[in-house]
Scaffold this motif. Structure first.
Motif, PDB file in Angstrom:
ATOM      1  N   MET A   1       0.851  -1.197   0.000  1.00  0.00           N
ATOM      2  CA  MET A   1       0.000   0.000   0.000  1.00  0.00           C
ATOM      3  C   MET A   1       0.888   1.249   0.000  1.00  0.00           C
ATOM      4  O   MET A   1       1.788   1.370   0.830  1.00  0.00           O
ATOM      5  CB  MET A   1      -0.911   0.001   1.235  1.00  0.00           C
ATOM      6  N   GLY A   2       0.651   2.162  -0.947  1.00  0.00           N
ATOM      7  CA  GLY A   2       1.419   3.393  -0.999  1.00  0.00           C
ATOM      8  C   GLY A   2       0.995   4.349   0.098  1.00  0.00           C
ATOM      9  O   GLY A   2      -0.057   4.176   0.736  1.00  0.00           O
ATOM     10  N   PRO A   3       1.789   5.409   0.337  1.00  0.00           N
ATOM     11  CA  PRO A   3       1.481   6.328   1.433  1.00  0.00           C
ATOM     12  C   PRO A   3       0.153   7.053   1.270  1.00  0.00           C
ATOM     13  O   PRO A   3      -0.566   7.262   2.249  1.00  0.00           O
ATOM     14  CB  PRO A   3       2.662   7.301   1.423  1.00  0.00           C
ATOM     15  N   TYR A   4      -0.208   7.432   0.025  1.00  0.00           N
ATOM     16  CA  TYR A   4      -1.476   8.138  -0.174  1.00  0.00           C
ATOM     17  C   TYR A   4      -2.662   7.227   0.103  1.00  0.00           C
ATOM     18  O   TYR A   4      -3.664   7.647   0.691  1.00  0.00           O
ATOM     19  CB  TYR A   4      -1.549   8.706  -1.597  1.00  0.00           C
ATOM     20  N   ILE A   7      -2.884   6.897   3.913  1.00  0.00           N
ATOM     21  CA  ILE A   7      -3.494   8.089   4.501  1.00  0.00           C
ATOM     22  C   ILE A   7      -4.989   8.108   4.215  1.00  0.00           C
ATOM     23  O   ILE A   7      -5.812   8.410   5.092  1.00  0.00           O
ATOM     24  CB  ILE A   7      -2.840   9.364   3.941  1.00  0.00           C
ATOM     25  N   GLY A   8      -5.359   7.783   2.957  1.00  0.00           N
ATOM     26  CA  GLY A   8      -6.768   7.766   2.579  1.00  0.00           C
ATOM     27  C   GLY A   8      -7.578   6.811   3.424  1.00  0.00           C
ATOM     28  O   GLY A   8      -8.712   7.121   3.826  1.00  0.00           O
ATOM     29  N   ARG A   9      -7.012   5.666   3.715  1.00  0.00           N
ATOM     30  CA  ARG A   9      -7.735   4.682   4.540  1.00  0.00           C
ATOM     31  C   ARG A   9      -7.955   5.220   5.954  1.00  0.00           C
ATOM     32  O   ARG A   9      -9.054   5.094   6.514  1.00  0.00           O
ATOM     33  CB  ARG A   9      -6.933   3.379   4.583  1.00  0.00           C
ATOM     34  N   TYR A  10      -6.931   5.835   6.520  1.00  0.00           N
ATOM     35  CA  TYR A  10      -7.064   6.390   7.875  1.00  0.00           C
ATOM     36  C   TYR A  10      -8.070   7.545   7.898  1.00  0.00           C
ATOM     37  O   TYR A  10      -8.896   7.649   8.826  1.00  0.00           O
ATOM     38  CB  TYR A  10      -5.706   6.879   8.391  1.00  0.00           C
ATOM     39  N   ILE A  11      -7.992   8.434   6.893  1.00  0.00           N
ATOM     40  CA  ILE A  11      -8.896   9.578   6.880  1.00  0.00           C
ATOM     41  C   ILE A  11     -10.327   9.146   6.592  1.00  0.00           C
ATOM     42  O   ILE A  11     -11.284   9.670   7.182  1.00  0.00           O
ATOM     43  CB  ILE A  11      -8.418  10.635   5.862  1.00  0.00           C
ATOM     44  N   VAL A 213       1.896   9.004   8.813  1.00  0.00           N
ATOM     45  CA  VAL A 213       2.340   8.563   7.487  1.00  0.00           C
ATOM     46  C   VAL A 213       3.163   9.687   6.862  1.00  0.00           C
ATOM     47  O   VAL A 213       2.681  10.806   6.722  1.00  0.00           O
ATOM     48  CB  VAL A 213       1.153   8.222   6.563  1.00  0.00           C
ATOM     49  N   ASP A 214       4.391   9.385   6.479  1.00  0.00           N
ATOM     50  CA  ASP A 214       5.275  10.380   5.865  1.00  0.00           C
ATOM     51  C   ASP A 214       5.065  10.436   4.357  1.00  0.00           C
ATOM     52  O   ASP A 214       4.869   9.401   3.705  1.00  0.00           O
ATOM     53  CB  ASP A 214       6.743  10.037   6.145  1.00  0.00           C
ATOM     54  N   LEU A 215       5.145  11.646   3.811  1.00  0.00           N
ATOM     55  CA  LEU A 215       5.131  11.847   2.356  1.00  0.00           C
ATOM     56  C   LEU A 215       6.455  12.493   1.954  1.00  0.00           C
ATOM     57  O   LEU A 215       6.739  13.623   2.340  1.00  0.00           O
ATOM     58  CB  LEU A 215       3.965  12.766   1.943  1.00  0.00           C
ATOM     59  N   ASN A 216       7.259  11.785   1.194  1.00  0.00           N
ATOM     60  CA  ASN A 216       8.565  12.329   0.816  1.00  0.00           C
ATOM     61  C   ASN A 216       8.699  12.581  -0.683  1.00  0.00           C
ATOM     62  O   ASN A 216       9.788  12.882  -1.171  1.00  0.00           O
ATOM     63  CB  ASN A 216       9.687  11.393   1.288  1.00  0.00           C
TER      64      ASN A 216
END
Length: 451
Positions: A1-4, A7-11, A213-216
């Motif tokens: 699972m990618g970071p976006y 994040i989408g799942r958590y939000i 979750v980090d976004l780099n």
């Protein structure tokens, strides 16, 4: 699972009413605001044009009017483009509230009124503006953009502590907060210690209700312009995916510009600059003198920046922003004459903004003491060198600035003290690394002597 996706799942879980906190540290241009706008458009698309109501009120908070407008434009763009939802302006005015300053909507004054039960989404620069206008109790979920100056700590930290321990606030189910401590500028020592995202980072180590979750990946910064801040402020953990721009060969317009009384003395420097800018999207013009002492404007730098902006605008046909440290310096550039597609602004006024091409003009580099703009707030250069979408050009003396950082650190005894907290001292070390990386890019440097 990618970071976006993560994040989408958590939000999504948060928007569905499950109390939690989501923290998203992200590099410049990671698309954090865009992600918020897409998420809310996706979540509200089936109800926003109709008459249905929700038990939960969704609130987007950001520190500037520019960010509010950017979020709203992207939110509406996703509704119409990605999801083919086209509400009438009257319907949107019934469903959305906007609380900021200097924002006008003369045809739809309803967007500034109180929050009744028909309202689904509020966009605001301050949480106080929202809490004072909610007419009836409702669950609330906040999407927070803690960009630079914004600190929400006094209100949200106790709420975060409660959620982390399983004790939900009476109205607030939770929040997501995005930000970048390396771009948090204009803060006092106390405020820097209380950045909300930093508190969420600490909570995430001991609570299953707090997610980080980090976004780099930067979708804005062009490849080949990111190296100084990547190594200086992000320890190499930044991947630039933006589109670089190279200047085309000069044409007849250049001769006319360089014959101007303001630009004639810079002809050699600008010609050398154009050669390098046709090869690299990032070029630095290294000066051999420091910023004028005792002043907040430097006429030589103002003229060089103005002439460079004029040339770049003519050759590229792109928008150019000259970003400077002081109001007096911005005024000095503007006084040389209005240029088409060229904007001049201070770093402080440019928070959260971007442009095709950025000309970054260094502030004071004098050696001795720690009281210059960059040394008192060493995260300023990171903001100043991360606003570009296609190319970055900088003007100043990296050698003198590096010496001034070293002298300041030596004066402080080589470690944090009462005047310089650990965070600010760490910022000095990051600025030091950024300058060193800039100096390593020797092939991209024009050496301007005796200007």
């Amino acid at each position: 699972m990618g970071p976006y996706a993560e994040i989408g799942r958590y939000i999504d879980d948060l928007l569905a009413g499950n109390p939690s906190i989501v923290g998203v540290p992200g590099v410049p241009g990671a698309g954090k605001t865009t992600f918020y706008a897409y998420t809310m458009a996706n979540y509200l698309r089936d109800i926003i044009c109709g008459g249905g109501r929700l038990k939960t009120l969704y609130v987007y908070l950001a520190p500037t009017n520019d960010l509010l407008i950017d979020f709203l434009e992207k939110f509406l763009g996703f509704l119409r483009g990605a999801f083919q939802v086209d509400c009438s302006p009257e319907e949107l005015a019934r469903r959305i509230r906007v609380y900021g300053s200097k924002i006008e909507a003369d045809k739809y004054p309803q967007v500034f009124k109180a929050v009744d039960d028909d309202v689904l989404l509020v966009i605001s620069t301050e949480w106080q503006r929202v809490s004072a206008r909610v007419l009836s109790p409702r669950n609330q979920v906040y999407l927070i953009d803690e960009a630079s100056r914004l600190t929400m700590s006094h209100f949200f930290i106790p709420i975060a502590d409660g959620i982390a321990k399983g004790r939900q606030d009476e109205d607030i189910l939770g929040f997501a907060v995005i930000g970048d401590v390396n771009q948090a500028v204009g803060l006092s020592e106390g405020e820097r210690q209380l950045l909300l995202l930093e508190h969420v980072k600490r909570l995430s180590k001991g609570s299953g209700r707090v997610h980080l979750v980090d976004l780099n990946i930067s979708w804005r910064l062009p490849r080949g312009t990111e190296e100084p801040i990547k190594e200086g402020y992000y320890d190499g953990n930044l991947e630039a995916k933006g589109n670089p721009f190279l200047l085309k060969a000069p044409h007849e317009e250049l001769k006319r510009i360089l014959s101007d009384e303001h630009c004639r003395r810079y002809e050699k420097v600008i010609n050398e600059f154009i050669v390098l800018a046709s090869r690299y999207p990032h070029v630095h013009i290294e000066l051999d003198t420091h910023f004028v002492q005792g002043e907040r404007y430097d006429e030589r730098r103002a003229r060089l920046a103005w002439c460079l902006a004029r040339v770049i605008s003519a050759l590229s046909k792109k928008r150019v922003s000259v970003v400077v440290p002081y109001n007096q310096m911005a005024f000095a550039v503007r006084m040389l004459g209005r240029l088409e597609n060229v904007h001049t602004a201070t770093v402080a006024s440019y928070l959260g903004r971007e442009d095709d091409i950025i000309i970054s003009v260094f502030g004071k580099e004098q050696v001795g003491g720690c009281n210059t703009y960059y040394l008192q707030d060493p995260y300023i250069p990171n903001v100043q060198h991360s606003r570009q979408k296609n190319a970055l050009y900088s003007i100043g003396s990296s050698e003198i600035l590096l010496s001034s950082v070293d002298a300041c650190k030596k004066q402080l005894g080589g470690s944090p003290n009462k005047r310089y907290s650990e965070d600010v001292y760490e910022g000095l070390e990051k600025l030091h690394k950024m300058i060193e990386e800039l100096q390593r890019l020797e092939k991209r440097v024009v050496r301007a002597r005796g200007l």
